[in-house]
Design a protein around this motif. Structure first.
Motif, PDB file in Angstrom:
ATOM      1  N   LEU A 179      -8.114  -3.381   4.645  1.00  0.00           N
ATOM      2  CA  LEU A 179      -7.101  -2.329   4.575  1.00  0.00           C
ATOM      3  C   LEU A 179      -6.712  -1.836   5.964  1.00  0.00           C
ATOM      4  O   LEU A 179      -5.537  -1.591   6.247  1.00  0.00           O
ATOM      5  N   CYS A 231      -2.839   8.696   2.744  1.00  0.00           N
ATOM      6  CA  CYS A 231      -3.095   8.606   1.300  1.00  0.00           C
ATOM      7  C   CYS A 231      -2.813   9.919   0.578  1.00  0.00           C
ATOM      8  O   CYS A 231      -3.276  10.116  -0.549  1.00  0.00           O
ATOM      9  N   VAL A 240       0.837  -1.203   0.000  1.00  0.00           N
ATOM     10  CA  VAL A 240       0.000   0.000   0.000  1.00  0.00           C
ATOM     11  C   VAL A 240       0.868   1.248   0.000  1.00  0.00           C
ATOM     12  O   VAL A 240       0.545   2.244  -0.658  1.00  0.00           O
ATOM     13  N   LEU A 299      -7.658  -0.213  -4.571  1.00  0.00           N
ATOM     14  CA  LEU A 299      -7.461   1.193  -4.232  1.00  0.00           C
ATOM     15  C   LEU A 299      -7.777   2.021  -5.463  1.00  0.00           C
ATOM     16  O   LEU A 299      -7.204   1.802  -6.521  1.00  0.00           O
ATOM     17  N   THR A 359       0.509   4.013  -2.868  1.00  0.00           N
ATOM     18  CA  THR A 359       0.217   5.428  -2.615  1.00  0.00           C
ATOM     19  C   THR A 359       1.303   6.332  -3.186  1.00  0.00           C
ATOM     20  O   THR A 359       1.040   7.510  -3.471  1.00  0.00           O
ATOM     21  N   LEU A 417      -9.005  -5.561  -1.603  1.00  0.00           N
ATOM     22  CA  LEU A 417      -8.034  -4.502  -1.332  1.00  0.00           C
ATOM     23  C   LEU A 417      -7.759  -3.681  -2.588  1.00  0.00           C
ATOM     24  O   LEU A 417      -6.617  -3.370  -2.914  1.00  0.00           O
ATOM     25  N   ALA A 424      -2.924  -3.516   6.130  1.00  0.00           N
ATOM     26  CA  ALA A 424      -2.043  -2.423   5.711  1.00  0.00           C
ATOM     27  C   ALA A 424      -1.771  -1.424   6.828  1.00  0.00           C
ATOM     28  O   ALA A 424      -0.633  -1.013   7.044  1.00  0.00           O
TER      29      ALA A 424
END
Length: 489
Positions: A437, A483, A146, A180, A150, A178, A441
């Protein structure tokens, strides 16, 4: 693939290893010489055919290419050094030898050789930032994945036409859990064995279940009646304040043992909820907007569960939950499958297995939490993503045909289960694997702090923590910071 489906004979692997011949006669000998560092090599198609039925499984034979001795480079970021990708030699361990056979077969198919490189997150970042083609794929945990996503350093694998996600060797629902920004940044399938080993279930003491006449737990699961409320009812029946001091402590008999974070995350996924929801591509704290999730929290703090469970933070002294369970003083115990072998080897308690309960009887499927485990990503600097996807697809196919079979037979059947009911419960749990998440994560930021609040709200925490409503107010800014660099579309 399930345990109860037909399992391929090990004569296939034995014959392939004994013969010493390539699985694809047209591919020729594997060149293990100097890595290809020149222009992008799209490969020469060898067979000109794809989709040939092997007659062994429901999967299709992959299309053959010749990549002229290319060095396929795998960055291994797993801190424990574990890997499902390469092994040095045959050693008599069936899973090890199946991985070895799979790799030789894929190397022969495509005229490549595979190199595994221990790496850190900073190594991958540095490689990407410098524009170097150091790695074809990255084997990493969800938390690292993750972070790379990001920072826009890995590719969206859903756009590659060389992946056939309709096939059973891909775990689509696990990958979808998961996404994104509506994108898939990792691959999980038959080659990613740690997603199986890190699946959580409930181990239970069969003797206590019989002594308290709790009925057939496996049948409850099969009848769709295994719910959070039923779990609470059975846990409450078994709990005894044996020493009479009015608190949960050593000397009592418990309904359920777990670390706080494992309890929260495992029940949340089991109830088809999420600590962090993805809404319009944006991460949102589930308790803010989801009444069903709030109702689940109420169930977990209701008196029958509240006073029958022992979590690690309810005690000021260190607690060894495994020893407590093996002493026969608890009905249920949260376990990852990798823990079950050690419990069974102790041979002190007759152990059964069931998946975590559903929220209620209207929930269609049993779902199982998968902890942070090794998955596969493709860095944006991979020189030839199409070549990479061809090779990964082949590794997934051959893992399904050989490695996963070995893993089921040796690890799941021989180590984790001793009876047909446990095999069936394993099938059910593994069929419903999910990531969250907020757990896999961002466990330290989301899961652990909510778990501390949950115990604190019970009034039995060994330390102070904010209430859930206080914590919820803090989360939007924290998640936005996590994020900040990601563009959700």
């Amino acid at each position: 693939m399930t345990v109860t489906q037909g399992i391929i004979s090990w004569a296939i692997i034995a014959a392939m290893l004994a013969s010493g011949t390539p699985a694809n006669p047209d591919a020729g000998d594997t060149d293990t010489g100097t890595p290809d560092t020149g222009d992008i090599d799209t490969g020469d198609v060898e067979s000109g055919e794809s989709g040939a039925d092997t007659g062994e499984t429901d999967t299709d034979e992959p299309e053959y290419y010749d990549y002229h001795g290319y060095n396929f480079k795998i960055a291994n970021l797993m801190s424990d050094g574990g890997t499902d990708w390469t092994v040095d030699e045959l050693n008599g361990n069936i899973v090890n030898d199946a991985i070895y056979a799979r790799n030789r077969r894929v190397e022969d198919m495509y005229n490549i050789y595979m190199t595994e490189i221990p790496a850190t997150l900073d190594d991958v970042r540095g490689s990407v930032l410098s524009g170097e083609d150091d790695f074809d794929i990255v084997d990493l945990g969800i938390s690292d994945l993750v972070r790379l996503a990001t920072e826009r350093m890995i590719l969206d694998v859903s756009v590659f036409d060389k992946f056939d996600f309709t096939q059973p060797y891909w775990d689509n629902e696990l990958m979808d859990s998961l996404q994104l920004g509506g994108k898939r940044y990792f691959l999980a399938g038959a080659a990613n064995l740690s997603t199986y080993e890190n699946t959580h279930m409930l181990a239970y003491n069969k003797q206590l279940a019989e002594e308290y006449e709790l009925g057939d737990l496996g049948q409850l699961v099969m009848d769709g009646q295994w719910t959070v409320d039923k779990f609470g009812e059975l846990s409450d029946k078994v709990y005894l304040d044996i020493n009479g001091d009015g608190v949960l402590d050593f000397g009592d008999q418990f309904g359920y043992l777990a670390a706080d974070s494992d309890m929260l995350a495992s029940f949340t996924v089991g109830a088809d909820e999420s600590l962090i929801d993805i809404v319009d591509g944006q991460p949102v704290f589930g308790l803010d907007t989801d009444e069903r999730f709030a109702a689940l929290i109420e169930k977990l703090t209701d008196s029958d569960i509240k006073y029958s469970r022992l979590c690690t933070s309810t005690m000021k002294e260190d607690v060894n939950l495994s020893e407590l369970f093996l002493s026969g003083d608890a009905l249920f115990y949260d376990v990852a499958l990798s823990d079950v072998f050690e419990l069974r080897r102790a041979n002190e308690v007759d152990i059964g297995l069931v998946p975590y309960p559903k929220y209620d009887v209207t929930q269609p499927d049993y779902l199982s939490r998968v902890e942070n485990s090794a998955v596969t990503a493709i860095p944006i600097t991979a020189r030839d993503p199409d070549r990479t996807s061809v090779i990964i697809e082949a590794l997934a196919v051959e893992s399904y045909n050989y490695v996963l079979t070995a893993f089921y037979e040796v690890t799941l059947l021989n180590k984790y289960s001793r009876d047909s009911e446990s095999v069936l419960m394993l099938d059910i749990a593994l069929a419903g694997r999910r990531f969250d998440l907020g757990d896999a994560a961002w466990g330290d930021v989301v899961r652990d702090r909510i778990a501390a609040c949950l115990v604190h709200n019970n009034g039995i925490s060994a330390y102070d923590a904010p209430t859930l409503s206080e914590l919820a107010a803090q989360y939007k800014d924290e998640i936005d910071k996590l994020c900040a660099d990601f563009v959700f579309e």
